[in-house]
Design a protein around this motif. Structure first.
Motif, PDB file in Angstrom:
ATOM      1  N   VAL A   1       0.839  -1.207   0.000  1.00 43.92           N
ATOM      2  CA  VAL A   1       0.000   0.000   0.000  1.00 43.92           C
ATOM      3  C   VAL A   1       0.870   1.252   0.000  1.00 43.92           C
ATOM      4  N   VAL A   2       1.882   1.289   0.836  1.00 45.93           N
ATOM      5  CA  VAL A   2       2.775   2.454   0.856  1.00 45.93           C
ATOM      6  C   VAL A   2       3.431   2.637  -0.507  1.00 45.93           C
ATOM      7  N   ALA A   3       3.897   1.539  -1.107  1.00 43.69           N
ATOM      8  CA  ALA A   3       4.526   1.623  -2.426  1.00 43.69           C
ATOM      9  C   ALA A   3       3.554   2.171  -3.461  1.00 43.69           C
ATOM     10  N   ALA A   4       2.313   1.705  -3.429  1.00 43.89           N
ATOM     11  CA  ALA A   4       1.318   2.153  -4.412  1.00 43.89           C
ATOM     12  C   ALA A   4       1.017   3.639  -4.274  1.00 43.89           C
ATOM     13  N   PHE A   5       0.922   4.119  -3.052  1.00 39.73           N
ATOM     14  CA  PHE A   5       0.614   5.539  -2.852  1.00 39.73           C
ATOM     15  C   PHE A   5       1.821   6.427  -3.172  1.00 39.73           C
ATOM     16  N   LEU A   6       3.028   5.938  -2.906  1.00 40.39           N
ATOM     17  CA  LEU A   6       4.215   6.700  -3.310  1.00 40.39           C
ATOM     18  C   LEU A   6       4.280   6.800  -4.832  1.00 40.39           C
TER      19      LEU A   6
ATOM     20  N   ARG B   1       2.928  -2.827 -11.513  1.00 41.59           N
ATOM     21  CA  ARG B   1       3.371  -1.572 -10.899  1.00 41.59           C
ATOM     22  C   ARG B   1       4.871  -1.381 -11.099  1.00 41.59           C
ATOM     23  N   ILE B   2       5.630  -2.459 -10.978  1.00 38.07           N
ATOM     24  CA  ILE B   2       7.072  -2.378 -11.206  1.00 38.07           C
ATOM     25  C   ILE B   2       7.356  -1.964 -12.640  1.00 38.07           C
ATOM     26  N   ASP B   3       6.628  -2.550 -13.584  1.00 41.90           N
ATOM     27  CA  ASP B   3       6.818  -2.200 -14.994  1.00 41.90           C
ATOM     28  C   ASP B   3       6.520  -0.721 -15.235  1.00 41.90           C
TER      29      ASP B   3
ATOM     30  N   TYR C   1       9.259   7.482  -6.897  1.00 40.07           N
ATOM     31  CA  TYR C   1       9.277   6.319  -7.789  1.00 40.07           C
ATOM     32  C   TYR C   1      10.303   5.297  -7.313  1.00 40.07           C
ATOM     33  N   ALA C   2      11.500   5.780  -6.970  1.00 38.34           N
ATOM     34  CA  ALA C   2      12.577   4.876  -6.580  1.00 38.34           C
ATOM     35  C   ALA C   2      12.229   4.111  -5.306  1.00 38.34           C
ATOM     36  N   LYS C   3      11.674   4.817  -4.326  1.00 33.00           N
ATOM     37  CA  LYS C   3      11.300   4.147  -3.075  1.00 33.00           C
ATOM     38  C   LYS C   3      10.189   3.127  -3.330  1.00 33.00           C
ATOM     39  N   ALA C   4       9.207   3.504  -4.128  1.00 34.64           N
ATOM     40  CA  ALA C   4       8.105   2.587  -4.455  1.00 34.64           C
ATOM     41  C   ALA C   4       8.643   1.347  -5.172  1.00 34.64           C
ATOM     42  N   LEU C   5       9.577   1.554  -6.084  1.00 35.84           N
ATOM     43  CA  LEU C   5      10.166   0.427  -6.806  1.00 35.84           C
ATOM     44  C   LEU C   5      10.873  -0.520  -5.851  1.00 35.84           C
TER      45      LEU C   5
ATOM     46  N   ASN D   1       8.397  -2.565  -3.792  1.00 36.81           N
ATOM     47  CA  ASN D   1       7.765  -3.622  -4.582  1.00 36.81           C
ATOM     48  C   ASN D   1       8.740  -4.755  -4.875  1.00 36.81           C
ATOM     49  N   LEU D   2       9.997  -4.417  -5.156  1.00 40.33           N
ATOM     50  CA  LEU D   2      11.000  -5.455  -5.400  1.00 40.33           C
ATOM     51  C   LEU D   2      11.242  -6.284  -4.145  1.00 40.33           C
ATOM     52  N   TYR D   3      11.182  -5.631  -2.995  1.00 42.86           N
ATOM     53  CA  TYR D   3      11.330  -6.355  -1.725  1.00 42.86           C
ATOM     54  C   TYR D   3      10.224  -7.406  -1.589  1.00 42.86           C
TER      55      TYR D   3
END
Length: 220
Positions: free
Chosen positions: A77-82, A127-129, A102-106, A109-111
Motif C-alpha cells: 500500500v505504501v509503495a502504491a501511494f508513493l 506496478r514495477i513495470d 518512484y525509486a522508493k516505491a520500486l 515492490n521489489l522487496y
C-alpha cells in the motif's frame, strides 16, 4: 482473525482511495489528489509520504513490521501511494520530488517479490513495470541499482545481474564480499539454469576471476 480482517479492509480501502486519486488526476485536480493520499496514509498507517522518504528502506520496513516481519499488505500500500504521488508530481513538472518517490516505491515492490510475499488480489509486477518505464530516462541511484541487482538474480536474469554488480562496484556501492557471495550462489546452479540466465559456466568462472582481480587491485 482481527489482523487478517484489518489487512483485507486496508487493501480494499487503499484500492478505493487510489481510484479516487486517479479520478482527481484525470480532472486535473492534482492538489486534491495529493491531499487525499496524505490523509489516507496518515489515517490508515500513521505515516506521511515525507516521513516514508526520510526513513531508510530498512527503517521503513521495520515500521511496517508485525512481530519483526514486514507486513506485505502495508508495504504494498505504501509503495502504491508513493507511486501515485510520484505520478501526480511528475504531471506538475516537479521531477526532483517525483523521482525519489518512484525509486522508493520500486524498491518496496521489489522487496515484496524477492521475499515471495504473495498478496491475494494485489499484483505488484505491473506496478514495477510502470515505475521502470517512468524512471527509464533517468539514471538509477545506487540503492535502487542494488535492489534491481538482487531482483534480477532472484528472477534468473543472471547476465543482467552481473552487469549491475560491476556498475555498483564502479560506484563503490557493493563490497568485495558481496560480489564473491553472488558468484558463490551462481556457482551452485546447474548449467541449464545458468544458460537460461544468459550466463554459461565458463562465463561465470571468468566473471569470478575478473571480480577477484578487480577487488584485489582496488584493495591494494
Amino acid at each position: 482473525m482481527f489482523e487478517r480482517d484489518y489487512l483485507i479492509r486496508l487493501l480494499a480501502q487503499a484500492g478505493l482511495a487510489l481510484g479516487k486519486a486517479m479520478g482527481l488526476r484525470q480532472q486535473q485536480k492534482h492538489k486534491e489528489a495529493l491531499d487525499l493520499i496524505d490523509e489516507f496514509l496518515g489515517r490508515e498507517l500513521r505515516l506521511r509520504s515525507r516521513l516514508a522518504l526520510g526513513l531508510t528502506d530498512e527503517d521503513l520496513l521495520n515500521m511496517l513490521s508485525v512481530t519483526g516481519t514486514p507486513n506485505a499488505e502495508s508495504v504494498a500500500v505504501v509503495a502504491a501511494f508513493l507511486q501515485q504521488e510520484a505520478d501526480l508530481l511528475s504531471d506538475l513538472g516537479r521531477t526532483e520530488e517525483s523521482l525519489p518517490r518512484y525509486a522508493k516505491a520500486l524498491r518496496l515492490n521489489l522487496y515484496i517479490l524477492r521475499n515471495r510475499m504473495e498478496i491475494e488480489g494485489w499484483d505488484v509486477r505491473p506496478r514495477i513495470d510502470e515505475i521502470l518505464a517512468a524512471l527509464a530516462p533517468y539514471e538509477h541511484d545506487a540503492e535502487t541499482k542494488k535492489a534491481l541487482w538482487l531482483w534480477h538474480e532472484s528472477e534468473g536474469r543472471l547476465a543482467e545481474a552481473e552487469d549491475l554488480l560491476y556498475e555498483l562496484q564502479e560506484e563503490n556501492a557493493v563490497t568485495a564480499a558481496e560480489g564473491e557471495d553472488f558468484y558463490d550462489r551462481l556457482s551452485k546452479l546447474d548449467d541449464s539454469a545458468l544458460e537460461e540466465g544468459d550466463l554459461s559456466r565458463d562465463e561465470l568462472e571468468e566473471g569470478r576471476r575478473q571480480w577477484a582481480a578487480l577487488t584485489k587491485e582496488n584493495a591494494s
